[in-house]
Design a protein around this motif. Sequence first.
Motif, PDB file in Angstrom:
ATOM      1  N   ALA A  59       7.167  -2.419  16.526  1.00  0.00           N
ATOM      2  CA  ALA A  59       7.060  -0.943  17.176  1.00  0.00           C
ATOM      3  C   ALA A  59       5.926  -0.940  18.043  1.00  0.00           C
ATOM      4  CB  ALA A  59       6.782  -0.121  15.851  1.00  0.00           C
ATOM      5  N   ARG A  60       5.995  -0.107  19.192  1.00  0.00           N
ATOM      6  CA  ARG A  60       4.694   0.144  20.075  1.00  0.00           C
ATOM      7  C   ARG A  60       3.646   0.599  19.268  1.00  0.00           C
ATOM      8  NH1 ARG A  60       4.946   3.538  23.951  1.00  0.00           N
ATOM      9  NH2 ARG A  60       6.488   4.778  23.107  1.00  0.00           N
ATOM     10  N   HIS A  61       3.848   1.496  18.241  1.00  0.00           N
ATOM     11  CA  HIS A  61       3.024   2.322  17.511  1.00  0.00           C
ATOM     12  C   HIS A  61       3.385   2.375  15.930  1.00  0.00           C
ATOM     13  CE1 HIS A  61       0.601   3.559  20.928  1.00  0.00           C
ATOM     14  NE2 HIS A  61       1.710   3.690  21.549  1.00  0.00           N
ATOM     15  N   VAL A  62       2.344   2.369  15.187  1.00  0.00           N
ATOM     16  CA  VAL A  62       2.608   2.715  13.617  1.00  0.00           C
ATOM     17  C   VAL A  62       1.546   3.655  13.111  1.00  0.00           C
ATOM     18  CG1 VAL A  62       2.437   1.633  11.467  1.00  0.00           C
ATOM     19  CG2 VAL A  62       3.286   0.248  13.411  1.00  0.00           C
ATOM     20  N   VAL A  63       2.092   4.536  12.428  1.00  0.00           N
ATOM     21  CA  VAL A  63       1.241   5.490  11.834  1.00  0.00           C
ATOM     22  C   VAL A  63       1.212   5.400  10.157  1.00  0.00           C
ATOM     23  CG1 VAL A  63       0.813   8.022  11.248  1.00  0.00           C
ATOM     24  CG2 VAL A  63       1.575   7.016  13.465  1.00  0.00           C
ATOM     25  N   ILE A  64      -0.006   5.010   9.577  1.00  0.00           N
ATOM     26  CA  ILE A  64      -0.183   5.151   8.110  1.00  0.00           C
ATOM     27  C   ILE A  64      -0.394   6.235   7.592  1.00  0.00           C
ATOM     28  CG2 ILE A  64      -1.545   3.835   6.427  1.00  0.00           C
ATOM     29  CD1 ILE A  64      -2.348   1.671   8.468  1.00  0.00           C
ATOM     30  N   ALA A  65       0.542   6.853   6.793  1.00  0.00           N
ATOM     31  CA  ALA A  65       0.503   8.054   6.021  1.00  0.00           C
ATOM     32  C   ALA A  65       1.076   7.863   4.746  1.00  0.00           C
ATOM     33  CB  ALA A  65       1.380   9.176   6.873  1.00  0.00           C
ATOM     34  N   THR A  66       0.454   6.768   3.882  1.00  0.00           N
ATOM     35  CA  THR A  66       0.924   6.587   2.626  1.00  0.00           C
ATOM     36  C   THR A  66       0.176   7.195   1.687  1.00  0.00           C
ATOM     37  OG1 THR A  66      -0.746   4.491   2.843  1.00  0.00           O
ATOM     38  CG2 THR A  66       1.516   4.004   3.465  1.00  0.00           C
ATOM     39  N   GLY A  67      -0.768   8.265   1.813  1.00  0.00           N
ATOM     40  CA  GLY A  67      -1.155   8.938   0.907  1.00  0.00           C
ATOM     41  C   GLY A  67      -2.354   8.439   0.129  1.00  0.00           C
ATOM     42  N   ALA A  68      -2.558   8.966  -1.382  1.00  0.00           N
ATOM     43  CA  ALA A  68      -3.514   8.354  -2.072  1.00  0.00           C
ATOM     44  C   ALA A  68      -3.087   8.028  -3.358  1.00  0.00           C
ATOM     45  CB  ALA A  68      -4.865   9.251  -2.011  1.00  0.00           C
ATOM     46  N   HIS A  69      -3.772   7.490  -4.422  1.00  0.00           N
ATOM     47  CA  HIS A  69      -3.517   7.179  -5.581  1.00  0.00           C
ATOM     48  C   HIS A  69      -4.905   7.225  -6.484  1.00  0.00           C
ATOM     49  CE1 HIS A  69      -5.045   3.273  -4.851  1.00  0.00           C
ATOM     50  NE2 HIS A  69      -4.080   2.866  -4.333  1.00  0.00           N
ATOM     51  N   PRO A  70      -4.817   7.411  -7.790  1.00  0.00           N
ATOM     52  CA  PRO A  70      -5.904   7.396  -8.538  1.00  0.00           C
ATOM     53  C   PRO A  70      -6.844   6.327  -8.553  1.00  0.00           C
ATOM     54  CG  PRO A  70      -4.051   8.067  -9.717  1.00  0.00           C
ATOM     55  CD  PRO A  70      -3.430   7.561  -8.637  1.00  0.00           C
ATOM     56  N   ALA A  71      -8.130   6.399  -8.089  1.00  0.00           N
ATOM     57  CA  ALA A  71      -8.888   5.281  -7.903  1.00  0.00           C
ATOM     58  C   ALA A  71      -8.924   4.244  -8.898  1.00  0.00           C
ATOM     59  CB  ALA A  71     -10.246   5.953  -7.651  1.00  0.00           C
ATOM     60  N   ARG A  72      -9.073   3.104  -8.930  1.00  0.00           N
ATOM     61  CA  ARG A  72      -9.304   2.174  -9.939  1.00  0.00           C
ATOM     62  C   ARG A  72     -10.611   1.942 -10.321  1.00  0.00           C
ATOM     63  NH1 ARG A  72      -5.364   0.182  -6.540  1.00  0.00           N
ATOM     64  NH2 ARG A  72      -3.381  -0.623  -7.539  1.00  0.00           N
ATOM     65  N   LEU A  73     -10.623   2.032 -11.842  1.00  0.00           N
ATOM     66  CA  LEU A  73     -12.044   2.352 -12.481  1.00  0.00           C
ATOM     67  C   LEU A  73     -12.528   1.040 -13.163  1.00  0.00           C
ATOM     68  CD1 LEU A  73     -11.263   5.972 -13.710  1.00  0.00           C
ATOM     69  CD2 LEU A  73     -12.431   5.319 -11.795  1.00  0.00           C
ATOM     70  N   PRO A  74     -13.902   0.829 -12.949  1.00  0.00           N
ATOM     71  CA  PRO A  74     -14.235  -0.473 -13.915  1.00  0.00           C
ATOM     72  C   PRO A  74     -14.665  -0.014 -15.235  1.00  0.00           C
ATOM     73  CG  PRO A  74     -15.985   0.410 -12.684  1.00  0.00           C
ATOM     74  CD  PRO A  74     -14.881   1.463 -12.094  1.00  0.00           C
ATOM     75  N   ILE A  75     -13.542   0.395 -15.804  1.00  0.00           N
ATOM     76  CA  ILE A  75     -13.933   1.116 -17.431  1.00  0.00           C
ATOM     77  C   ILE A  75     -13.119   0.221 -18.008  1.00  0.00           C
ATOM     78  CG2 ILE A  75     -13.588   2.999 -18.872  1.00  0.00           C
ATOM     79  CD1 ILE A  75     -14.121   4.770 -16.371  1.00  0.00           C
ATOM     80  N   GLU A  76     -13.467  -0.093 -19.164  1.00  0.00           N
ATOM     81  CA  GLU A  76     -12.744  -0.921 -20.149  1.00  0.00           C
ATOM     82  C   GLU A  76     -11.693  -0.014 -20.791  1.00  0.00           C
ATOM     83  OE1 GLU A  76     -13.108  -2.954 -24.589  1.00  0.00           O
ATOM     84  OE2 GLU A  76     -14.955  -2.402 -23.547  1.00  0.00           O
ATOM     85  N   GLY A  77     -10.324  -0.542 -20.908  1.00  0.00           N
ATOM     86  CA  GLY A  77      -9.153   0.220 -21.127  1.00  0.00           C
ATOM     87  C   GLY A  77      -8.680   1.279 -20.103  1.00  0.00           C
ATOM     88  N   ALA A  78      -9.128   1.172 -18.849  1.00  0.00           N
ATOM     89  CA  ALA A  78      -8.762   2.107 -17.898  1.00  0.00           C
ATOM     90  C   ALA A  78      -7.183   2.106 -17.865  1.00  0.00           C
ATOM     91  CB  ALA A  78      -9.318   1.941 -16.577  1.00  0.00           C
ATOM     92  N   GLU A  79      -6.459   1.221 -18.208  1.00  0.00           N
ATOM     93  CA  GLU A  79      -5.016   1.109 -17.793  1.00  0.00           C
ATOM     94  C   GLU A  79      -4.419   1.985 -18.955  1.00  0.00           C
ATOM     95  OE1 GLU A  79      -6.113  -1.975 -21.177  1.00  0.00           O
ATOM     96  OE2 GLU A  79      -7.011  -1.458 -19.035  1.00  0.00           O
ATOM     97  N   LEU A  80      -5.154   2.532 -19.894  1.00  0.00           N
ATOM     98  CA  LEU A  80      -4.448   3.567 -20.992  1.00  0.00           C
ATOM     99  C   LEU A  80      -4.633   4.863 -20.468  1.00  0.00           C
ATOM    100  CD1 LEU A  80      -6.360   2.145 -24.125  1.00  0.00           C
ATOM    101  CD2 LEU A  80      -4.110   1.660 -23.393  1.00  0.00           C
ATOM    102  N   MET A  81      -5.174   5.146 -19.314  1.00  0.00           N
ATOM    103  CA  MET A  81      -5.106   6.579 -18.820  1.00  0.00           C
ATOM    104  C   MET A  81      -3.785   6.835 -18.286  1.00  0.00           C
ATOM    105  SD  MET A  81      -8.970   7.152 -17.321  1.00  0.00           S
ATOM    106  CE  MET A  81      -8.849   5.552 -16.379  1.00  0.00           C
ATOM    107  N   ALA A  82      -3.406   8.029 -18.435  1.00  0.00           N
ATOM    108  CA  ALA A  82      -2.336   8.662 -17.921  1.00  0.00           C
ATOM    109  C   ALA A  82      -2.832   9.375 -16.403  1.00  0.00           C
ATOM    110  CB  ALA A  82      -1.760   9.710 -18.660  1.00  0.00           C
ATOM    111  N   THR A  83      -1.869   9.716 -15.459  1.00  0.00           N
ATOM    112  CA  THR A  83      -2.338  10.274 -14.200  1.00  0.00           C
ATOM    113  C   THR A  83      -1.684  11.515 -14.149  1.00  0.00           C
ATOM    114  OG1 THR A  83      -0.274   9.660 -12.987  1.00  0.00           O
ATOM    115  CG2 THR A  83      -1.983   8.160 -13.102  1.00  0.00           C
TER     116      THR A  83
END
Length: 449
Positions: A134-158
Amino acid sequence: MAQDDGFDLIVLGSGTAGTGVARRCRAAGWRVALIESREFGGTCALRGCEPKKTFWTLTDAMERARRLAPHGVVGGEAVAMDWAAAQRFKRSFTDPVPQRREEDLEQAGIVALQGQARFTAPDALELGGRRLVARHVVIATGAHPARLPIEGAELMATSDDFLALEALPPRLLLLGGGYISFEIAHLAARGGSQVRILQADRTPLAPFEQSLVERLVRRSRDMGIAVELEAEVSALRRVADGLEVICQDGRTFQAEMVVHGLGRRPALEGLGLEAAGVTVEKGRLVLDAHLRSTNPRIFAAGDAAAQGPALTPVASHDARVVASNLLEGCRRRTDYSVVPSVVFTIPSLASVGMTEKVAKEAGVAYELREGDMADFMSIRRTGEPAAAYKIVLEKGGGRILGAHLLGPDAAEVITLFGFAMKAGMDAAALSELMTAYPSGASNISSMLG
């Protein structure tokens, strides 16, 4: 790897920002492709503001019936939330979106593709073994919950998980005192959950006017939401009957569900931005005022750009800016000076422009108009006990620097303040505006008087 014919523009993301740019460039005759890694439609329509507001509308109706039960709404005391029915109602809005969005794109002449794309060169991406140039690209992929340096963070829901629930958990913990946590708390508590918010410091909803935030916190507590301040989380772990959250001061709290409300970050992982020559610093794209990246072929918009507040109207604004700069050359800059923002609690908290704290820190000479609105006709008739305003004016000149509202109709009235600020109307001119009476807007002259 198969070679595509090439495009004038490839857009990554099918939300408000990406779709807006794609449509404008396609209408100008460009050959456009849009790639979506999830369902077509984006966060707002599928997992954010629109489904949230559907739930909010139901809980607001229920809450009003309860408040007005002593004044003639027979049976109002017994009104309750049927969450499963509310979820079906919400899905009547969200479920059709992906197919409709994809069909709308194709009818507009935009090539709609699905999958995870990654850059392989400054002007090329790879998608499922297919090379797209492409001649040009636009990144508009949105956002997601920040990755956190908390033990067990993978147990959180969004928040995505919460909005998809078929039934509410008996106990719900929300980590972080931002708008996501407060909005979910008010929905879940009115749906019957026992709800607790854990805020790391003493300043929940930090970007908002704190005198009104304090009122909202009191109202939240009055309706049974526990708001814990100075409760910084250090770890999560599974226990026999659910999850346990451990705070740095040793306090522990248990619930069946723990929701991540500790911020969101641009969704840039997996894009191969190094191959594109696009610089990322601290998880954010380096962009100029035209929303152009360090690769002049590549722009960004919306939550992925993270230049303005993470709001749908900002994404729409970004789409207009980027499309204009692509089609006409980089002449248009972003403008986030007047952006109304609302926390859809009950009552709602709304803000536009400077808070008193920001005005003070900026060294601006200001004066205030503030007060309680619970006895105003338009508020009293709803039975809502928590309603107030705070208006920040330029000292002596009357220019509106900021407006902050708590109460019914706050989301609608704050837009009028935003319009006045954008149009250059001062407080005197806005107070003379003829409004429908009695309405939320009719309170403006009393606020500014």
